[in-house]
Design a protein around this motif. Structure first.
Motif, PDB file in Angstrom:
ATOM      1  N   GLY A 855       0.814  -1.208   0.000  1.00  0.00           N
ATOM      2  CA  GLY A 855       0.000   0.000   0.000  1.00  0.00           C
ATOM      3  C   GLY A 855       0.846   1.256   0.000  1.00  0.00           C
ATOM      4  N   PHE A 856       0.223   2.363  -0.378  1.00  0.00           N
ATOM      5  CA  PHE A 856       0.867   3.666  -0.458  1.00  0.00           C
ATOM      6  C   PHE A 856      -0.090   4.693   0.120  1.00  0.00           C
ATOM      7  CE2 PHE A 856       1.902   7.395  -3.421  1.00  0.00           C
ATOM      8  CZ  PHE A 856       2.948   7.843  -2.628  1.00  0.00           C
ATOM      9  N   SER A 857       0.277   5.298   1.248  1.00  0.00           N
ATOM     10  CA  SER A 857      -0.613   6.249   1.907  1.00  0.00           C
ATOM     11  C   SER A 857       0.050   7.611   2.017  1.00  0.00           C
ATOM     12  CB  SER A 857      -1.008   5.760   3.310  1.00  0.00           C
ATOM     13  OG  SER A 857       0.113   5.730   4.168  1.00  0.00           O
ATOM     14  N   ASN A 858      -0.788   8.645   2.003  1.00  0.00           N
ATOM     15  CA  ASN A 858      -0.319  10.025   2.095  1.00  0.00           C
ATOM     16  C   ASN A 858      -1.266  10.829   2.958  1.00  0.00           C
ATOM     17  OD1 ASN A 858       1.979  10.593  -0.137  1.00  0.00           O
ATOM     18  ND2 ASN A 858       0.569   9.024  -0.878  1.00  0.00           N
ATOM     19  N   ASP A 859      -0.694  11.690   3.792  1.00  0.00           N
ATOM     20  CA  ASP A 859      -1.465  12.600   4.635  1.00  0.00           C
ATOM     21  C   ASP A 859      -0.922  14.011   4.441  1.00  0.00           C
ATOM     22  OD1 ASP A 859      -3.250  10.838   6.471  1.00  0.00           O
ATOM     23  OD2 ASP A 859      -1.292   9.884   6.539  1.00  0.00           O
ATOM     24  N   PHE A 860      -1.818  14.927   4.062  1.00  0.00           N
ATOM     25  CA  PHE A 860      -1.447  16.319   3.865  1.00  0.00           C
ATOM     26  C   PHE A 860      -2.210  17.169   4.885  1.00  0.00           C
ATOM     27  CE2 PHE A 860      -1.301  14.093  -0.178  1.00  0.00           C
ATOM     28  CZ  PHE A 860      -0.041  14.414  -0.663  1.00  0.00           C
ATOM     29  N   ILE A 861      -1.482  18.041   5.556  1.00  0.00           N
ATOM     30  CA  ILE A 861      -2.108  18.955   6.520  1.00  0.00           C
ATOM     31  C   ILE A 861      -1.741  20.377   6.136  1.00  0.00           C
ATOM     32  CG2 ILE A 861      -2.226  19.688   8.930  1.00  0.00           C
ATOM     33  CD1 ILE A 861      -1.476  16.860   9.741  1.00  0.00           C
ATOM     34  N   TYR A 862      -2.751  21.198   5.943  1.00  0.00           N
ATOM     35  CA  TYR A 862      -2.533  22.616   5.712  1.00  0.00           C
ATOM     36  C   TYR A 862      -3.465  23.401   6.609  1.00  0.00           C
ATOM     37  CZ  TYR A 862      -2.198  27.197   3.536  1.00  0.00           C
ATOM     38  OH  TYR A 862      -2.002  28.534   3.330  1.00  0.00           O
ATOM     39  N   LYS A 863      -2.870  24.045   7.576  1.00  0.00           N
ATOM     40  CA  LYS A 863      -3.634  24.788   8.575  1.00  0.00           C
ATOM     41  C   LYS A 863      -4.688  23.865   9.198  1.00  0.00           C
ATOM     42  CE  LYS A 863      -2.557  29.293   6.618  1.00  0.00           C
ATOM     43  NZ  LYS A 863      -3.033  30.606   6.138  1.00  0.00           N
ATOM     44  N   ASN A 864      -5.966  24.155   9.018  1.00  0.00           N
ATOM     45  CA  ASN A 864      -6.996  23.329   9.656  1.00  0.00           C
ATOM     46  C   ASN A 864      -7.548  22.246   8.741  1.00  0.00           C
ATOM     47  OD1 ASN A 864      -6.618  25.010  11.771  1.00  0.00           O
ATOM     48  ND2 ASN A 864      -8.664  25.868  11.823  1.00  0.00           N
ATOM     49  N   PHE A 865      -6.941  22.089   7.569  1.00  0.00           N
ATOM     50  CA  PHE A 865      -7.404  21.089   6.621  1.00  0.00           C
ATOM     51  C   PHE A 865      -6.513  19.852   6.663  1.00  0.00           C
ATOM     52  CE2 PHE A 865      -9.160  25.014   4.960  1.00  0.00           C
ATOM     53  CZ  PHE A 865     -10.435  24.641   4.548  1.00  0.00           C
ATOM     54  N   ASN A 866      -7.133  18.717   6.398  1.00  0.00           N
ATOM     55  CA  ASN A 866      -6.393  17.464   6.327  1.00  0.00           C
ATOM     56  C   ASN A 866      -6.908  16.645   5.155  1.00  0.00           C
ATOM     57  OD1 ASN A 866      -6.388  14.358   6.988  1.00  0.00           O
ATOM     58  ND2 ASN A 866      -4.681  15.216   8.143  1.00  0.00           N
ATOM     59  N   LEU A 867      -6.013  16.203   4.293  1.00  0.00           N
ATOM     60  CA  LEU A 867      -6.356  15.343   3.162  1.00  0.00           C
ATOM     61  C   LEU A 867      -5.488  14.098   3.228  1.00  0.00           C
ATOM     62  CD1 LEU A 867      -7.675  14.731   0.361  1.00  0.00           C
ATOM     63  CD2 LEU A 867      -5.733  15.981  -0.664  1.00  0.00           C
ATOM     64  N   SER A 868      -6.115  12.936   3.129  1.00  0.00           N
ATOM     65  CA  SER A 868      -5.344  11.697   3.123  1.00  0.00           C
ATOM     66  C   SER A 868      -5.926  10.739   2.094  1.00  0.00           C
ATOM     67  CB  SER A 868      -5.354  11.040   4.503  1.00  0.00           C
ATOM     68  OG  SER A 868      -6.634  10.544   4.828  1.00  0.00           O
ATOM     69  N   PHE A 869      -5.057   9.903   1.542  1.00  0.00           N
ATOM     70  CA  PHE A 869      -5.542   8.858   0.651  1.00  0.00           C
ATOM     71  C   PHE A 869      -4.646   7.634   0.765  1.00  0.00           C
ATOM     72  CE2 PHE A 869      -2.592  11.177  -2.131  1.00  0.00           C
ATOM     73  CZ  PHE A 869      -1.881  10.152  -2.750  1.00  0.00           C
ATOM     74  N   LEU A 870      -5.239   6.494   0.458  1.00  0.00           N
ATOM     75  CA  LEU A 870      -4.549   5.212   0.532  1.00  0.00           C
ATOM     76  C   LEU A 870      -4.764   4.458  -0.776  1.00  0.00           C
ATOM     77  CD1 LEU A 870      -3.132   2.828   2.063  1.00  0.00           C
ATOM     78  CD2 LEU A 870      -5.424   2.168   2.857  1.00  0.00           C
ATOM     79  N   ILE A 871      -3.680   4.017  -1.373  1.00  0.00           N
ATOM     80  CA  ILE A 871      -3.710   3.152  -2.555  1.00  0.00           C
ATOM     81  C   ILE A 871      -3.142   1.802  -2.157  1.00  0.00           C
ATOM     82  CG2 ILE A 871      -2.724   2.776  -4.851  1.00  0.00           C
ATOM     83  CD1 ILE A 871      -2.699   5.811  -5.221  1.00  0.00           C
ATOM     84  N   ASP A 872      -3.805   0.724  -2.553  1.00  0.00           N
ATOM     85  CA  ASP A 872      -3.219  -0.590  -2.309  1.00  0.00           C
ATOM     86  C   ASP A 872      -3.199  -1.391  -3.597  1.00  0.00           C
ATOM     87  OD1 ASP A 872      -5.968  -1.104  -2.312  1.00  0.00           O
ATOM     88  OD2 ASP A 872      -5.777  -2.798  -0.953  1.00  0.00           O
TER      89      ASP A 872
END
Length: 1023
Positions: A855-872
């Motif tokens: 799997g390949f996961s990513n978490d992005f945080i910018y100020k009060n925002f959070n974006l994450s995704f997971l690819i397997d």
């Protein structure tokens, strides 16, 4: 003090008393940065000795009410914890990157250890990753997150069972998968029933009962050295579940989480849409013809003309937009969880209640699960803590969907001809209440009749509980006693209704009740002390366990209803009943684990467990000993390498054993139905073996863990090799012996593999951070031997019965065995005199278990925002597809377009070697291919999927200043959103109709794949 750079100060390990010289609280403000002056987002700022705290915002700033001269604690992953005295002025705190691995992980028996000292591979998944975008079985949320862990399962609807493999197929046993341990207590994960080639349903497993909102962490113990302390049940690895708990001195807190998710059917089929219902190239001419071709698309070319259907009405002979996907509903799952937490100087608690209500995509089907969880710890006397944990589950499933090729399965709607509208099958009943058949195969139940008249209901009441007493003998030693109890009461109701076509318009019903209990009583003595001060440390635990497990069940069947539509057991013309699944077993165990640490850079560990089983004959010795040894060398403590913060080499070896099967070493009698009032008995048809002992499993593991650049980059690599010996298999006997089979310990398997985990923080600056991780697993499995003559060990099949799966000596298992095209020496396909391709015998087509996955996961945080995704992803496995078979046989597959008008002349040679020139009608040709050349139904199961996406926003603290909320986070969530790559036509490559290893990789007529979209809202109230 304003603007002053503060150096890192190591936090005291166990300080609980804080003196505050000024009780007047004022706002403590400041900013937190790293050593480069970049603001750090989300740094935890706590008022020491209380439950009061906050986090830094996108600019690294914080505000917290505190008394002057009180102590603030600053903590952040990858940085040293700091304690700073608040003098009343604004603070500027510089966090210093940690140069040592300081994480504490939960290991076997619930023992907490420093991760840096472990000589084996362990991975921990935090609960937040499992709970924001939910699955109705939390095991599926582990997909793609852990190297070495493969999760697959059943397309059976909400709460379906999961098939979990750690480091590949463990053995030739039909029982695979890890042991689940919740808060130190083993929990039953028995699969409650599965479908087969003749139909059935998936009835769920044990892990599907657990509420994701209650999980703090899931820790995966992959290797045998990691799991050896759990003995014979842990050959498939161990997954430790730690539930959330309260914290001492935290005050009273309330948290509410609401999650609403929608499931939409995703159509994986790409069937032909040029030819419609009919046979031999002809449209149905009357209702009888429509009935005989109800699931066949061998008719004429679609031309828009009016054609009669089975109901006597005429419909347009053109591609319909009312396809099978319209039969399914939009699934809805609404989960609400409320938790209360609190703690003072002597104790803490957490109490939660959760309701998960699912309306499945299959009509008239769904699942409701209510969960109540309590976790409380109290110091009742000096040095004595009592912990009580209870998890109570009420689970009720309505109409679990039929699967595979059997009657009562609504998913047969997937094989309608292109011109057939699914809605004309509704309501599924005739005016007289009888089933409205739509084909001449009475075992293909009308989907609407199956969904709204058949009953397949299950209930479960479960209590998983434990009470623990821990007494500190000294500052470095303790004694602990624990009693854990897992009690399950299952109910099942099945009704084949009046009017069912295959049942002769009559019906039947059955009820089953099952009770499973497991009582674990254990004691543990632990000590951690320097043998040679500041040089040699010993971490020792010694204990024992008594496990008592019981299972029992009853069933009652009622056949041929006397009064139509009256579904009661008393309404059957005949009834039968009896006991089932009765088992009793006791295991007495003793174990130890010891770690010797030299200056914290060289650690040698050993563990051992001795189990005495009631299921093993005393003549061969009831005991099984499972030892392990491990070592870790933290070389970064002795040498300096630029950029390297932490470096460790680890190696381990373990020799463990499988669990014995009860009632296989002696003759046991069963009570049978009476004959004319005379009691009768029976015994098993398998010849018992007095000398049976479980197989052994040895595993060698070596690996390294590295951290670079202030923990901005991490690498973990593991190589493992494992081998089983003396696996017990069954051989065949002649009926004249009085038995049909016998047990022999002759099988052996081998797994070798590589696990890689990479993680990093490529960007952390100006209010933005990016955390990423990638994991990769390679497993090479080989069946070394089977029975005494190395015959194939058959496993499962699908309804066409022209291919199977089996363990084959010398190959990876399980293998698909299918009939391929017969070819000559030059590779030409050989055709018979009728122009049909000839087939080989059964040949191996590949393993159903992937060789490569991760799997390949990513978490992005910018100020009060959070974006994450997971690819397997998954590569190297095959699928035996009933969908492929039926689509070819019924004229739906695009390959059947060739030769529709002029017939098919197969490319190849005759048995004499001359070119084949025989022209065969398309229907005859392709149906012969489907029947005889089952290799065409073996598909590549590789895929890459966008497994999960979440986008969250946390309301600013300033917005919530005058509200009762400490935090509010809103997240958009999605699961299974995009199949980026697949190589399997017309199916979801993950589709499966049963979770057992015997049916792994076999698919057909299951609930279709779905895409999930939803909203998650979390409220935390101020304390």
């Amino acid at each position: 003090m304003a603007g002053m750079q503060l150096p890192a100060v190591a936090a005291p390990f166990n300080v609980t008393t804080i003196k505050v010289t000024n009780s007047k609280f004022v706002p403590a403000t400041g900013v937190v940065t790293d050593e480069n002056g970049e603001a750090l987002i989300g740094v935890s700022v706590a008022l020491k000795g209380t439950g009061t705290g906050t986090q830094t915002d996108a600019s690294g700033k914080f505000t917290l009410d505190a008394a002057v001269n009180s102590t603030l604690v600053f903590s952040y992953v990858g940085f040293k914890t700091q304690e700073v005295v608040f003098t009343g002025k604004a603070l500027r705190v510089t966090m210093v990157a940690s140069t040592k691995l300081q994480e504490v992980v939960v290991t076997a028996l619930g023992i907490k250890k420093d991760e840096k000292k472990l000589g084996y591979s362990v991975t921990t998944v935090k609960g937040e990753a499992l709970a924001t975008a939910k699955e109705t079985n939390v095991a599926y949320s582990l997909q793609g997150r852990v190297a070495g862990l493969s999760v697959a399962g059943t397309n059976g609807g909400a709460g379906s069972s999961a098939r979990i493999l750690l480091r590949g197929v463990t053995s030739t046993s039909s029982t695979q998968g890890p042991l689940f341990v919740i808060n130190g207590v083993p929990m039953d994960n028995t699969q409650r029933g599965q479908s087969g080639e003749w139909g059935g349903a998936d009835y769920g497993d044990g892990i599907s009962n657990i509420n994701p909102d209650d999980i703090e962490t899931m820790t995966v113990l992959k290797g045998q050295s990691a799991s050896a302390l759990y003995g014979t049940r842990a050959t498939g690895g161990v997954i430790l579940i730690t539930t959330k708990s309260g914290k001492k001195n935290s005050g009273f807190g309330v948290e509410y989480n609401s999650n609403y998710q929608l499931d939409q059917v995703y159509d994986n089929t790409d069937f032909q849409d040029q030819y419609g219902q009919g046979e031999k190239g002809v449209k149905p001419a009357n209702a009888a013809g429509a009935l005989s071709s109800g699931n066949l698309a061998w008719g004429a070319k679609l031309d828009g003309s009016q054609v009669i259907q089975f109901d006597g009405k005429s419909y347009a002979y053109s591609k319909t937009s009312d396809d099978y996907t319209k039969f399914y509903k939009t699934g809805k799952t609404f989960t609400n969880t409320v938790s209360l937490t609190g703690g003072n100087e002597t104790g803490a608690f957490r109490l939660s209640a959760s309701d998960m209500n699912n309306h499945a995509i299959t009509p008239n089907s769904g699942l409701n699960r209510k969960t109540f969880n309590f976790n409380g710890t109290q110091t009742v006397a000096k040095n004595l803590d009592i912990t009580l944990i209870a998890n109570y589950i009420l689970d009720k499933a309505k109409n679990r969907s039929g699967l595979s090729d059997g009657p009562g399965n609504p998913n047969n709607v997937q094989f309608l001809a292109p011109n057939e509208s699914q809605s004309i099958l509704a309501p599924g009943t005739q005016a007289n209440g009888m089933e409205q058949s739509f084909t001449n195969d009475i075992y293909v139940t009308n989907p609407y009749f199956a969904a709204y008249n058949f009953v397949t209901n299950t209930t479960r009441e479960r209590l998983i509980s434990s009470i623990t007493a821990k007494y500190a003998l000294t500052s470095w030693a303790y004694i602990q006693g624990r009693v854990g109890y897992d009690k399950i009461h299952d109910g099942r109701l099945g009704i084949t209704p009046t009017g069912t076509a295959y049942a002769g318009n009559n019906g039947s019903m059955s009820t089953q009740t099952t009770q499973i209990t497991e009582l674990n009583s254990d004691v543990l003595i632990g000590a951690k002390h320097d043998i040679v001060k500041d040089f040699l440390n010993l971490d020792l635990s010694v204990g024992g366990n008594i496990r008592k497990s019981d299972a029992s069940g009853t069933y009652i069947n009622a056949n041929q209803f006397i009064i139509p539509y009256f579904y009661d057991l008393s309404n059957g013309k005949t009834r039968d009943s009896g006991n089932q699944g009765i088992q009793k077993q006791q295991v007495n165990s003793a174990y130890y684990t010891a770690d010797f640490a030299i200056k914290d850079y060289l650690v040698l560990g050993t563990s051992g467990r001795y189990d005495a089983y009631s299921a093993i004959s005393g003549s061969v010795g009831r005991g099984i000993f499972t030892p392990s040894v491990s070592g870790s060398f933290i070389f970064s403590e002795l040498t300096h390498i630029n950029g390297l913060d932490f470096g460790k080499l680890r190696v381990s070896y373990a020799n463990t054993s499988g669990a014995p099967s009860p009632y296989t070493n002696s003759v046991y009698y069963n009570v049978a139905n009476s004959i004319n009032g005379t009691p009768a008995g029976s015994f098993d048809s398998s010849l018992p073996n007095l000398f049976l002992k479980p197989y052994t499993l040895s595993e060698f593991e070596i690996g390294t863990s590295l951290k670079f650049f202030g923990d901005r980059l991490g690498v973990d690599v593991t190589y493992f090799k494992r081998k089983t010996k003396n696996e017990i298999v069954t051989g065949s006997l002649d009926w004249s012996t009085g038995y049909t089979s016998y047990f022999i310990p002759t099988a052996s398997t081998q797994n070798k593999g590589l696990e890689v985990e990479l993680r990093g923080t490529p960007v952390r600056m100006n209010g933005f951070s990016w955390n990423t991780s990638f994991n990769f697993t390679y497993v090479n499995n080989k069946v070394l031997s089977t029975d005494a003559t190395n015959q194939n060990l058959g496993l499962g099949t699908y309804r066409p019965l022209n291919a199977t799966t089996a363990f084959v000596a010398g190959m990876a298992g399980p293998q698909i065995l299918a009939n391929d095209y017969l070819r000559d020496a030059n590779g030409n396909i050989i055709f018979d005199a009728a122009g049909l391709p000839k087939a080989t015998g059964r040949v191996a087509m590949g393993s159903v278990v992937p060789k490569f996955y991760g799997g390949f996961s990513n978490d992005f945080i910018y100020k009060n925002f959070n974006l994450s995704f997971l690819i397997d992803y998954r590569y190297g496995n095959k699928v035996l597809s009933a969908t492929s078979y039926y689509s070819i046989f019924r004229g739906l597959n695009k390959m059947t377009l060739v030769g529709r008008e002029g017939g098919v002349v197969g490319q190849g040679v005759t048995e004499t070697g001359t070119p084949n020139t025989v022209n065969v009608p398309a229907q005859d040709y392709y149906q012969a291919v489907a029947r005889n050349i089952s290799a065409v139904n073996v598909l590549d199961g590789s895929f890459i999927k966008l497994r999960q996406v979440t986008l969250g926003y946390s309301l600013p603290k300033t917005t919530l200043a005058n509200t009762p909320f400490n935090s509010i986070t809103v997240s958009l969530v999605g699961r299974n959103l995009w199949t980026i790559m697949k190589r399997s036509d017309n199916i979801d490559p993950e589709s499966n109709f049963a979770p057992g290893i015997n049916y792994a990789g076999i698919e057909g007529t299951s609930v279709p794949a779905v895409r999930t979209y939803g909203l998650n809202v979390n409220f935390k109230f101020k304390k």
